[in-house]
Design an enzyme around this catalytic site. Sequence first.
Site, short mmCIF file in Angstrom:
data_model
loop_
_atom_site.label_atom_id
_atom_site.label_comp_id
_atom_site.label_asym_id
_atom_site.label_seq_id
_atom_site.Cartn_x
_atom_site.Cartn_y
_atom_site.Cartn_z
N TYR A 1 -31.46 7.55 119.50
CA TYR A 1 -31.49 9.06 118.79
C TYR A 1 -31.75 9.95 120.27
O TYR A 1 -32.40 9.36 121.02
CB TYR A 1 -32.52 9.39 117.92
CG TYR A 1 -32.81 10.54 116.96
CD1 TYR A 1 -31.83 10.89 116.39
CD2 TYR A 1 -33.69 11.41 117.33
CE1 TYR A 1 -31.55 12.02 115.59
CE2 TYR A 1 -33.44 12.71 116.88
CZ TYR A 1 -32.66 12.99 115.90
OH TYR A 1 -32.52 14.26 115.08
N SER B 1 -26.83 2.63 118.34
CA SER B 1 -26.30 3.61 117.99
C SER B 1 -27.32 4.84 117.90
O SER B 1 -28.28 4.81 117.91
CB SER B 1 -25.58 3.64 116.69
OG SER B 1 -24.88 4.67 116.23
N ILE C 1 -30.53 1.20 115.56
CA ILE C 1 -29.99 2.43 115.62
C ILE C 1 -31.19 3.43 115.83
O ILE C 1 -32.32 3.15 115.20
CB ILE C 1 -29.10 2.73 114.25
CG1 ILE C 1 -28.57 4.27 114.30
CG2 ILE C 1 -29.77 2.71 113.12
CD1 ILE C 1 -27.39 4.23 113.36
N CYS C 2 -30.89 4.80 116.21
CA CYS C 2 -31.80 6.11 116.01
C CYS C 2 -32.99 5.62 116.98
O CYS C 2 -32.72 5.75 118.13
CB CYS C 2 -32.02 5.98 114.69
SG CYS C 2 -32.90 7.82 114.23
N ALA C 3 -34.20 5.59 116.29
CA ALA C 3 -35.50 5.44 117.12
C ALA C 3 -35.74 4.02 117.44
O ALA C 3 -36.53 3.47 117.99
CB ALA C 3 -36.60 6.12 116.47
#
Lengths: 190, 190
Positions: free
Chosen positions: B126, B155, B105-107
């Site tokens: 992200y 995500s 998720i994200c980075a």
Amino acid sequence: MPNTKTAIILLAEGAEEMEFVIAADVLRRAGVSVTVAGVAGAEPVKCSREVKIVPDKSLKDVKKESFDVVILPGGLEGSRHLSDSTDVGEILKKQEQNDKLIAAICAAPTALKFHKICLGKKLTSYPAMKCPMEEGNHYTYLEEKVVIDGNLITSRGPGTAFDFALAIVEKLFDKETASNVAKPMLLTYE
Amino acid sequence: MPNTKTAIILLAEGAEEMEFVIAADVLRRAGVSVTVAGVAGAEPVKCSREVKIVPDKSLKDVKKESFDVVILPGGLEGSRHLSDSTDVGEILKKQEQNDKLIAAICAAPTALKFHKICLGKKLTSYPAMKCPMEEGNHYTYLEEKVVIDGNLITSRGPGTAFDFALAIVEKLFDKETASNVAKPMLLTYE
């Protein structure tokens, strides 16, 4: 930073770790100086789903300090410990006497009731805590995600924890600040 | 419990604590046996907003074990450490070779790219990581809250962390289980 806002989060064994960490993280994103205070001391705290958090300080060592907001995360067992602690009762009473902000989520409003804090106010809690919170008619119970009544902010559970944290940010600063904190988290705050 | 599902969450200094704790908590609510593995050892890990988490184990001590899902929380600095770690590269390669689930998720998808994991798949990250993720045309980038392509779940950020965790639960079990985990958190999963 003379105008830095300050928060203390009361972290007890069995606290709901998402409710704790969302409050701590979102407030720090807003520039609030957050102290994570271990209710039983400065040792690591095992939360409700076994995530282990190291508090910044023991509550005993900081309970005489002044904070713009005192925050109580939920979790059934965590909330019982918040009720059982005389230190928690003391810091909540001082906060209320000084007309300063108190914020509680999920099962934690039961600790407010136990310590006779914010009697007469509107509030909410985790749905299963509705009956115990209504008993004795000390509060007006509302079924809303976040309820703000003067210096009391309450909310319902993990799924409302972002709304809860952002409502605290708005109360400490303003709506624009809360909205600016929400955006990079990929949330909206209106 | 012979059929217990297992997860490992790779926790590095600078990880986004909300993304970490939401994954750990939601999976444990679903009955998954979750190991929080410290990438740099078993000492407390300081996350992106200074929340300190005690890992269950050091990644070195568990990297040869088998897990149904390997989970990478985001955070810019945390994701750099996930890229820098040869242990992380090893466990991801083994997971991919064994056709098992990876979730980032994200980075954190940048660490997948660095270790050349799941090349050719559809994914997200992200928003600010879109360009670096698209560079070199190793992936098909989608701007959706959660992207599932075979054994890869990705995500976008804190605001999609519940969707991410519940998507992992659905993949490990089924939609009904994810929905049953969501309800007591006061969320819906459809």
